[in-house]
Write a protein that holds these residues in place. Structure first.
Motif, PDB file in Angstrom:
ATOM      1  N   ALA A  50       1.250  -1.364  -0.184  1.00 33.55           N
ATOM      2  CA  ALA A  50       0.452   0.189   0.628  1.00 33.55           C
ATOM      3  C   ALA A  50       1.278   1.452   0.087  1.00 33.55           C
ATOM      4  N   VAL A  88     -14.739   4.288   4.589  1.00 34.43           N
ATOM      5  CA  VAL A  88     -13.460   4.458   4.576  1.00 34.43           C
ATOM      6  C   VAL A  88     -14.020   5.969   4.583  1.00 34.43           C
ATOM      7  N   LYS A 107      -4.393   0.805  -2.909  1.00 38.63           N
ATOM      8  CA  LYS A 107      -3.206  -0.692  -2.911  1.00 38.63           C
ATOM      9  C   LYS A 107      -3.978  -0.964  -4.347  1.00 38.63           C
ATOM     10  N   GLN A 120      -7.720   0.000  -4.797  1.00 41.98           N
ATOM     11  CA  GLN A 120      -9.030   0.508  -2.996  1.00 41.98           C
ATOM     12  C   GLN A 120      -8.150   0.994  -2.125  1.00 41.98           C
ATOM     13  N   THR A 121      -9.040   2.239  -2.116  1.00 44.38           N
ATOM     14  CA  THR A 121      -8.712   3.271  -0.943  1.00 44.38           C
ATOM     15  C   THR A 121      -8.560   3.294   0.219  1.00 44.38           C
ATOM     16  N   ARG A 122      -7.768   2.855   1.289  1.00 44.59           N
ATOM     17  CA  ARG A 122      -7.708   2.290   2.257  1.00 44.59           C
ATOM     18  C   ARG A 122      -8.090   3.143   3.627  1.00 44.59           C
ATOM     19  N   ASP A 123      -7.107   4.605   3.449  1.00 50.64           N
ATOM     20  CA  ASP A 123      -7.722   5.341   3.724  1.00 50.64           C
ATOM     21  C   ASP A 123      -7.233   6.786   2.785  1.00 50.64           C
TER      22      ASP A 123
END
Length: 429
Positions: A50, A88, A107, A120-123
């Protein structure tokens, strides 16, 4: 039913062992199955870590369970699509808006069935004003430590520039303000204008390129970088490190006229002169023709007063000198000198007369003394001088032979005689 199964299993195993092991070994005769490529891509992409990235939101589409964001780089025309799940988005205190600057942890994810790659957005976090100011301050301290903001590096502006380079927005109010106010102050001013983007992803590159072009022109004596006011995000290009270093390396004096009085991008620190506004820049780069004419008039008047005072003072000195007696009656000085000469002549004549008289007396005395000792004086007393014919003086009678001719000198004249035999000398004579 068993025979086909038994025949199929050995065939699949043989096909698997005959496939190329790497993508480079594939060929038209021996290709990979599409599922194998997809699985390999999936496996390779899943190993990517990421990554935190920064950008500006240019598109934002909210759906029920996910939001789709298009993020653009702040310095280049590069975009990336992000998928942000509602879990998120729900962690944000304030909703995201188009144009906001954010940092996101993304990521890559590859969907095998459709062959689609998504980020894909984790934060995701908005970049606030405080964060931007902190970044600018850290860059300011780093550049200051290198000495880019030192006063001794700044170049002086020319008194009257031959040609002014102007870098500003396309058809902007800042450009109009600089040109109008500079022309009002000095009508003969000449500009070399470069219209560029002054905000957005292309601002840094276009301003830097225009700066290099103007800096390479020998007829350009000063360069003005002008932009009107705006938000902190709008003015961020003028705090970019690349632009700051380009201004520091420029050989032509650079004037920064960005925003309003309160705006202080890093360009203000490195520029050779900081103007509070574009209008102020116009006032700083060229003199006011009216003020210069007034100064010339004041200087001429002051020079005239000084000349008049000097002439009057010298005339007063001349009048004072002319009023002195020696100049009022110049013959007085000649008369005094004539009297001095006459007095000196009389004194010299007196001295000479006294010396002549004294020497005359001395000569008379010496003459009398010499005369008293002369043979003539002896003859005058009655004595005579007897000489032989050869002129020798007779001192003894015995020395004169008989019948010798003699000359007898007396006081006046002389006598001739003949010697007789000498008579015997009587005793006691």
């Amino acid at each position: 039913m068993q025979d086909p199964i038994e025949r199929t299993e050995p065939d699949e195993s043989a096909a698997a062992t005959s496939l190329p092991k790497t993508a480079a070994e594939t060929s038209p005769e021996n290709p990979w199955p599409l599922q194998l490529l997809s699985r390999n891509l999936k496996s390779y992409i899943d190993r990517a870590p990421a990554t935190w990235v920064e950008g500006q939101i240019i598109e934002l589409n909210k759906r029920a369970n996910a939001s789709y964001i298009t993020l653009r780089d702040v310095d280049a025309e590069i975009s990336l699509s992000l998928t942000v799940w509602s879990t998120v988005m729900n962690r944000l205190e304030l909703p995201l808006e188009r144009g906001a600057r954010v940092v996101a942890q993304v990521k890559p994810d590859f969907w095998v069935k459709t062959g689609r790659l998504s980020m894909q957005t984790r934060d995701i976090r908005p970049v606030g004003i405080g964060d931007l100011l902190a970044r600018i301050e850290r860059l300011r301290q780093a550049l200051a430590a290198e000495g880019l903001f030192r006063e001794d590096r700044k170049l002086p502006l020319p008194l009257l520039p031959n040609r002014i380079g102007l870098i500003t927005g396309r058809n902007s109010d800042a450009m109009k303000d600089v040109i109008r106010n500079a022309s009002l102050r000095w009508p003969a001013v000449v500009f070399e204008v470069r219209e560029v983007a002054v905000q957005g992803v292309n601002a840094v590159s276009e301003v830097t390129r225009a700066l290099a072009q103007l800096d390479a022109m020998p007829e350009v004596d000063v360069i003005v970088i002008a932009r009107g006011g705006g938000s902190l995000e709008d003015l961020l290009p003028f705090s970019h490190e690349d632009l700051v270093r380009a201004v520091s390396a420029a050989q032509t004096p650079v004037v920064s006229a960005i925003g309003h009085e309160a705006d202080r991008p890093l360009l203000d620190e490195v520029a050779d002169l900081r103007a509070s506004t574009p209008t102020d820049a116009a006032k700083r780069i060229v003199p006011d023709v009216g003020e210069e004419l007034q100064r010339i008039g004041a200087a001429r008047a002051q020079l005239r007063r000084i000349v008049d005072l000097t002439v009057a003072r010298e005339m007063e000195r001349l009048n004072h000198i002319r009023s002195r007696p020696v100049l009022a009656a110049p013959e007085t000085m000649v008369d005094l000198r004539q009297q001095d000469v006459s007095r000196l002549r009389e004194r010299a004549l007196s001295c000479i007369t006294s010396e002549v008289r004294r020497d005359t007396d001395r000569i008379a005395y010496l003459r009398a003394q010499v005369r008293s000792l002369s043979p003539q004086n002896t003859l005058d007393r009655g004595y005579a001088v007897v000489q032989l014919a050869d002129g020798s003086v007779v001192r003894e009678a015995a020395a004169v032979p008989g019948d010798a001719h003699l000359r007898i000198r007396v006081a006046v004249g002389e006598l001739a005689a003949t010697a007789a035999a000498p008579a015997e000398e009587k005793p006691g004579a």
